[in-house]
Design an enzyme around this catalytic site. Structure first.
Site, PDB file in Angstrom:
ATOM      1  N   ASP A  11       1.074  -1.165  -0.026  1.00  0.00           N
ATOM      2  CA  ASP A  11       0.001  -0.073  -0.065  1.00  0.00           C
ATOM      3  C   ASP A  11       0.926   1.370   0.041  1.00  0.00           C
ATOM      4  O   ASP A  11       2.176   1.174   0.339  1.00  0.00           O
ATOM      5  CB  ASP A  11      -1.168  -0.018   1.226  1.00  0.00           C
ATOM      6  CG  ASP A  11      -1.964   1.053   1.137  1.00  0.00           C
ATOM      7  OD1 ASP A  11      -2.262   1.739   0.095  1.00  0.00           O
ATOM      8  OD2 ASP A  11      -3.090   0.718   1.946  1.00  0.00           O
TER       9      ASP A  11
HETATM   10  C1  BGC Z   1      -4.811   3.387  -0.006  1.00  0.00           C
HETATM   11  C2  BGC Z   1      -4.816   2.508  -0.907  1.00  0.00           C
HETATM   12  C3  BGC Z   1      -4.861   3.189  -2.379  1.00  0.00           C
HETATM   13  C4  BGC Z   1      -3.426   3.884  -2.279  1.00  0.00           C
HETATM   14  C5  BGC Z   1      -3.085   4.755  -3.668  1.00  0.00           C
HETATM   15  C6  BGC Z   1      -3.642   4.212  -0.045  1.00  0.00           C
HETATM   16  O1  BGC Z   1      -3.888   5.273   0.789  1.00  0.00           O
HETATM   17  O2  BGC Z   1      -5.010   2.814   1.276  1.00  0.00           O
HETATM   18  O3  BGC Z   1      -6.321   1.731  -1.118  1.00  0.00           O
HETATM   19  O4  BGC Z   1      -4.643   2.389  -3.696  1.00  0.00           O
HETATM   20  O5  BGC Z   1      -3.219   4.702  -1.206  1.00  0.00           O
HETATM   21  O6  BGC Z   1      -4.035   5.635  -3.735  1.00  0.00           O
END
Ligand code: BGC
Length: 807
Positions: free
Chosen positions: A229
């Site tokens: 993530d």
């Molecule tokens: C989120 C993810 C997301 C990523 C990219 C993170 O803060 O938890 O779900 O895909 O950001 O935007």
């Protein structure tokens, strides 16, 4: 190894740098090796491709894309075919925008109704969540784009999501928190997966060999890439050693240097590094090949229509007293509520889509055979009382046959980055509803909310249609149902408890210290209410229709259940038939019933069909912590078919033989787990379940790089405490304005190490250590590290870049 030839041509520096992003969304490209970048984009219910400045919080604009209903909504359709169609459309839009990896679907379990991201997740049940996720994955990947199920795993709270540890026993992990991912990987054949921010039993998900190697790759046969993530990498070298292929977003070359150092110190082998490079190379080469010759446009109208159909199939009719719905043609309707003018149709955060077109009830109601007496906002979205607005709304309500009241959760109530603090909808909306019903008792409530809410006011509405977060075509979808053009067929994919206090994790959610103790074990959602006989407002699987269905003639054999379903009402429509399995007097404690199969069946009025639901490898299994494997307990199982967990229509029995006589538990030591009454599990009982002492999550001593910035209230440095206060004030102010400031929320909950991981190489881990030293009250020592570290980082970055350019 598939790409030995390319790997042999790569320098150690190139390999190390390849495993982290070059900017917010892209991987590193090496032109001399003919390796392009691949592009990742959110998200789960619409593409958020940022053409300009990138951010992972949904702040900067993205290209227009269809905003489909969110996962929480579509799960209510219980329709895998629909999930696959949505996946195909998402994949198609991704491909036209040159997106190679679509960051979704999200399928974390709804452990508590308060998790701020529940609107993005499918269900409280892993089987339903897994089946829907697998359907999306198949659809997305049919377009040559990789799906990326997230957030793997046990990520069910937003508070300090990057600085918390989920503590749970192996059985709960397997049965509740991993089964959905298992289905998405094995059946959906997901080619990438995103590791979550949190630790699981003391090891970050992204470094967790048990999770990433033993379970994901060995047991499930996953052959795709693991992506962190955004900011979820803690120790990059440990991540690579566990088989995590790509750290995102752009940590700069400090992360690459960590790998080189680990190889030098022999804590990481070059074989381990090569294995990760090989996996990522395969993805880059496959995806760039897939992207060739793709169209640059997608059929906007067809996708808008699909978004409408998805919203229609997913809306849940909760109540319909006196058959007030469908509305009679030509009746006089007062439309009241801010949401009629400015709909709440999607959630906030990284999944935020810039829709190609947005319908509102105000804009489309004129297309229906209704007499619109007026449209009035009625209440302020931000929660303040407004007597003048209220009076206008009441006058309008009094002059109509029917009041269509549009209400629900506002933007601040549910968002990525924060959990809800209660399950109520804003009080000013309820006060208005209570006044409306005094002047007109024919109130039809049209709800918008991405998660379960308390409904003590529900007596005020004769009918309630719950649209969840409907996406961009929600207004016409809801009016199609309200007027009877479409027969509602959505069924709840989560329970609506009477009160928040009735939820099983209520004493432990969200954790206020580092550890989040999953004491309720396997009893989340209906598994808890149904087993311990807690009354609920609306049970899991529930939903009304304009027609009625009769279930008959159940036959159970070793491979499945067959029965007849008849549409006994006057309207064509679809029913969601659900198969639950239970084992009375089981030796291994278990919920009263568990969902093990479902089908959505469409029948014309008067029509009958024979329905078959096959058993599968999950029907009778449980995780045995003694044999460390899936086992089946011997016994006479109850096979139940029904319209919800609380509405079983047919029951049969089946003798099933067991797979082991080594039982995992001593019932005398787990008395409450055996009753399902799990709200107050003692330390001793939880430790018995865990099989080891509860780890201490209490903060003590100095703050470390993995403590969250919001924990600076503990800081020894006065300056750090002032910064904490300023941040807290900024957070409060943004909340008062009615829109969460995701930037502040992210910083607030981020650990110090995130400052290095999220700044594209500007800040090194050494500088972060300096910052933490300052926070802990050693100003000069810390500043020395920060300033010295700054110059050392600049120099090391330049030297590394020169090495990369050398070839
Ligand atoms: C989120 C993810 C997301 C990523 C990219 C993170 O803060 O938890 O779900 O895909 O950001 O935007």
């Amino acid at each position: 190894m598939k790409h030995r030839d390319i790997i042999d041509k790569m320098t150690l520096e190139e390999k190390a740098a390849f495993l982290s992003g070059k900017n917010v969304w892209q991987t590193r490209d090496y032109s001399r090796l003919g390796l392009p970048s691949i592009f990742c984009s959110d998200g789960p219910h619409g593409i958020r491709k940022q053409a300009g400045a990138g951010d992972h919080l949904g702040l900067n604009a993205s290209l227009p894309a269809t905003c489909f209903p969110t996962a929480a909504t579509v799960a209510n359709s219980w329709d895998e075919r629909l999930g696959e169609e949505l996946g195909e459309a998402l994949g198609e839009e991704a491909a036209t925008q040159e997106v190679n990896v679509l960051l979704g679907p999200g399928l974390n379990m709804k452990r508590s109704p308060l998790c701020g991201r529940n609107f993005e997740y499918f269900s409280e049940d892993p089987y339903l969540a897994g089946k829907m996720a697998a359907a999306y994955v198949k659809g997305i990947q049919s377009q040559g784009v990789y799906a990326c199920p997230k957030h793997f795993a046990v990520n069910s709270q937003e508070l300090r999501r990057m600085a918390m540890n989920s503590v749970l026993d192996e059985r709960t992990l397997r049965e509740i928190y991993l089964t959905g991912f298992e289905i998405a990987v094995k059946e959906g054949k997901a080619k990438s997966i995103m590791t979550s921010y949190n630790e699981i039993n003391g090891t970050y998900a992204n470094e967790n060999k048990h999770l990433l190697q033993e379970i994901l790759r060995k047991e499930w046969g996953f052959d795709g890439i693991v992506i962190t993530d955004w900011g979820a990498s803690n120790d990059h070298a440990a991540g690579v050693a566990a088989g995590s292929n790509l750290e995102m977003p752009a940590p700069g070359l400090d992360s690459a240097r960590e790998i080189l150092q680990a190889i030098k110190e022999k804590t990481l082998t070059e074989e381990e590094l090569d294995a990760c490079v090989d996996g990522l190379l395969d993805a880059v080469l496959t995806l760039s090949e897939n992207a060739k010759g793709k169209k640059r446009t997608f059929p906007e109208t067809a996708h808008h229509d699909l978004a409408r159909r998805a919203a229609e199939e997913s809306a849940v009719l909760l109540k319909n007293t006196d058959e007030i719905l469908p509305l009679k043609a030509g009746c006089k309707v007062a439309v009241i509520g801010d949401f009629a003018v400015e709909p709440r149709y999607q959630g906030a955060g990284s999944s935020m889509v810039n829709p190609t077109y947005l319908e509102t009830i105000e804009k489309v109601i004129g297309n229906y055979d209704l007499q619109v007496a007026g449209i009035n906002r009625g209440y302020k979205r931000t929660g303040e009382a407004d007597e003048a607005m209220k009076k206008e709304a009441l006058d309008l309500a009094a002059a109509a046959d029917i009041v269509l009241y549009c209400f629900g959760l506002d933007e601040l109530s549910e968002s990525e980055g924060m959990d809800r603090s209660h399950m109520r909808i804003p009080q000013n909306q309820i006060e208005l509803l209570q006044s409306i019903v005094q002047v007109n008792e024919n109130v039809v409530g049209l709800l918008s909310a991405g998660a379960s809410i308390e409904m003590p006011w529900h007596y005020c509405c004769k009918a309630i249609l719950h649209g969840y977060l409907t996406g961009q075509a929600g207004a016409s979808a809801m009016l199609n149902i309200l007027t009877g053009k479409v027969n509602p067929s959505g069924r709840l994919s989560e329970t609506y408890p009477l009160r928040y206090e009735d939820t099983s994790a209520f004493r432990h959610f969200p954790s206020t210290q580092r550890n989040s103790e999953y004491r309720e074990s396997i009893y989340i959602g209906y598994r808890y209410y149904d087993t311990s006989k807690v009354r609920v407002q609306y049970p899991f699987g529930y939903g009304l229709s304009y027609t009625t269905f009769m279930y008959s003639e159940l036959k159970v054999d070793a491979d499945g259940a067959t029965f007849t379903l008849t549409n006994t009402g006057k309207m064509d429509g679809a029913e969601v038939v659900q198969l639950y399995v239970g084992l009375p007097n089981a030796i291994v404690f278990r919920p009263e019933k568990e969902l093990k199969g479902f089908r959505k069946v469409f029948l014309k009025s008067g029509e009958s069909k024979e329905v078959r639901i096959d058993f599968d490898d999950k029907t009778f299994r449980y995780w045995n912590v003694k044999t460390n494997g899936w086992e089946v307990e011997e016994g006479i199982y109850q096979i139940m078919v029904g319209a919800s967990v609380a509405d079983i229509r047919l029951e049969g029995k089946l003798q099933v033989s067991g797979t082991t006589d080594r039982y995992p538990y001593n019932p005398a030591k787990l008395p409450y787990y055996y009753t399902g009454i799990v709200q107050q599990i003692s330390d001793e009982e939880f430790e018995e379940l865990l099989g080891h002492p509860i780890p201490s999550g209490k903060w003590s001593g100095d703050l470390g790089i993995n403590d969250a910035i919001c924990q600076m209230y503990y800081a020894k440095s006065g300056l750090a405490r002032v910064i904490y206060k300023v941040l807290t004030t900024m957070k409060k102010k943004s909340e008062e304005k009615g829109k969460p400031d995701l930037n502040i929320l992210f910083i607030y909950n981020m650990p110090f190490r995130g400052i290095a991981k999220m700044t594209g190489g500007m800040v090194s881990m050494e500088m972060v250590e300096g910052m933490v030293t300052v926070v802990n009250g050693h100003f000069l020592k810390g500043m020395k590290k920060i300033i010295g570290g700054f110059f050392r980082n600049q120099k090391a970055n330049k030297a590394y870049e020169a090495k990369l350019a050398e070839k």
